[in-house]
Design a protein around this motif. Sequence first.
Motif, PDB file in Angstrom:
ATOM      1  N   VAL A  37       0.826  -1.207   0.000  1.00 52.89           N
ATOM      2  CA  VAL A  37       0.000   0.000   0.000  1.00 52.89           C
ATOM      3  C   VAL A  37       0.864   1.262   0.000  1.00 52.89           C
ATOM      4  N   ARG A  38       1.928   1.275   0.804  1.00 59.85           N
ATOM      5  CA  ARG A  38       2.854   2.418   0.866  1.00 59.85           C
ATOM      6  C   ARG A  38       4.278   1.875   0.922  1.00 59.85           C
ATOM      7  N   SER A  51      -1.512  -4.404   3.296  1.00 56.61           N
ATOM      8  CA  SER A  51      -2.807  -4.843   3.785  1.00 56.61           C
ATOM      9  C   SER A  51      -2.796  -6.365   3.803  1.00 56.61           C
ATOM     10  N   LEU A  82      -6.468   1.331   7.450  1.00 59.80           N
ATOM     11  CA  LEU A  82      -5.837   1.453   6.144  1.00 59.80           C
ATOM     12  C   LEU A  82      -4.656   2.410   6.283  1.00 59.80           C
ATOM     13  N   TRP A  83      -3.610   2.179   5.508  1.00 59.43           N
ATOM     14  CA  TRP A  83      -2.420   3.022   5.615  1.00 59.43           C
ATOM     15  C   TRP A  83      -2.577   4.294   4.788  1.00 59.43           C
ATOM     16  N   SER A 345      -3.972   3.948  -3.813  1.00 62.60           N
ATOM     17  CA  SER A 345      -3.097   2.827  -3.480  1.00 62.60           C
ATOM     18  C   SER A 345      -3.748   1.862  -2.494  1.00 62.60           C
ATOM     19  N   GLN A 346      -4.931   2.220  -1.965  1.00 64.73           N
ATOM     20  CA  GLN A 346      -5.601   1.343  -1.013  1.00 64.73           C
ATOM     21  C   GLN A 346      -6.667   0.462  -1.676  1.00 64.73           C
ATOM     22  N   ASN A 348      -6.170  -2.314  -3.041  1.00 63.34           N
ATOM     23  CA  ASN A 348      -5.765  -3.720  -2.915  1.00 63.34           C
ATOM     24  C   ASN A 348      -5.445  -4.377  -4.250  1.00 63.34           C
ATOM     25  N   GLN A 350      -2.546  -3.134  -5.970  1.00 62.96           N
ATOM     26  CA  GLN A 350      -1.216  -2.634  -6.274  1.00 62.96           C
ATOM     27  C   GLN A 350      -0.198  -3.782  -6.332  1.00 62.96           C
TER      28      GLN A 350
END
Length: 358
Positions: A37-38, A51, A82-83, A345-346, A348, A350
Amino acid sequence: MILAVLAVLLLASCGVAQPPERTRFTQVELPPGTVPVRIAAAGDELVVAVSEDGGPGIVRHRDGRNTEVPLTPATGYGAEALWYSLAARPATSGPEILAVGGRRGGAHGNVRWSVWRTTGTGVAEQPQPFSTFGGLGAGDLVDAVLPDTGPLLVGTWQSHSAGTDPSVWTTDGTTWTRRSSTGTPLESTGAALNYPMAAASRGAEVVIAGWQVVKGVPRPVVWTLRDGTATPVPLPGNGRIGTAITVSCEKTCSVAGRVDGRLAVWQGGGDTWRRVPGVPEVPVGDRDRPPPPLGDTLVYSDRGTVRIATLSGGTRDAAGPTGVVTGVARVGDSIYVLAGPGNDSQDNNQTLWRAGTG
């Protein structure tokens, strides 16, 4: 026959018939069930916020090997977070990590923020009173940064004068406290409304990238935060309408944003910034977040194709990642790219890619 051969050789020598150069990426394999995610560089390793199983996780990636970092949530919202932001820097016993998570909940569906920091055994959520990041006047948390002077959070809060203010939170180690922006260059007023979008640190300095609305016109701006004082610097060559959206700092700091609907890049530090000429003509919409350059290297998306530009000249396609680039990081000689089909990017979907020899 001879003439035909000569024609082919001539075309090849002129570069007309040559396919474009490509930088070949390899997909990074992460632990099963995790989705990146990051990403953030920490010396010779990459820190990946992931995640997994409906909750947050963190993975350290080094020399092709993964190490899952033990994560300790302290609240129900933290366990499902979530990040939103990830910062990391090298330290003696592994990377120092500061991260921001969030999950919508409550009667109004606001984001319930959680802050995570390195402990002796992993990364743990630091529970805070509700009023620290929520309640009357609350805005958003925009970014986490790790300057030499200590961890900071950058976000927004209701202004005493108009709109919302860019705001900064400091910590004594476990408790986070918001500094008032009233009476400082961060304060929004009737003459100028301020909006932070991202932050990065270099040494003791923090650069906040965003935009300022003056007489109804948005203009790109950075605020340089040093010794607790913020100095605003309007970014040059900003066309009719512009915004600064993302920022990274290596030897110099780089900002990516939008000017008149097209990609714009600035580089500099302190009071001195320049708009980089010759940046690829790429459309940037209101919801797009183009990653900032890493020094001279710009990784960007152009209608689903991932490309790499050298700011001193030259562009090539990336073989591997596709879609929208949502994160970039450099570790040694390697460039890591986080990309997927959507702007968020959240979502799921990526994947993480690596190119280089390091």
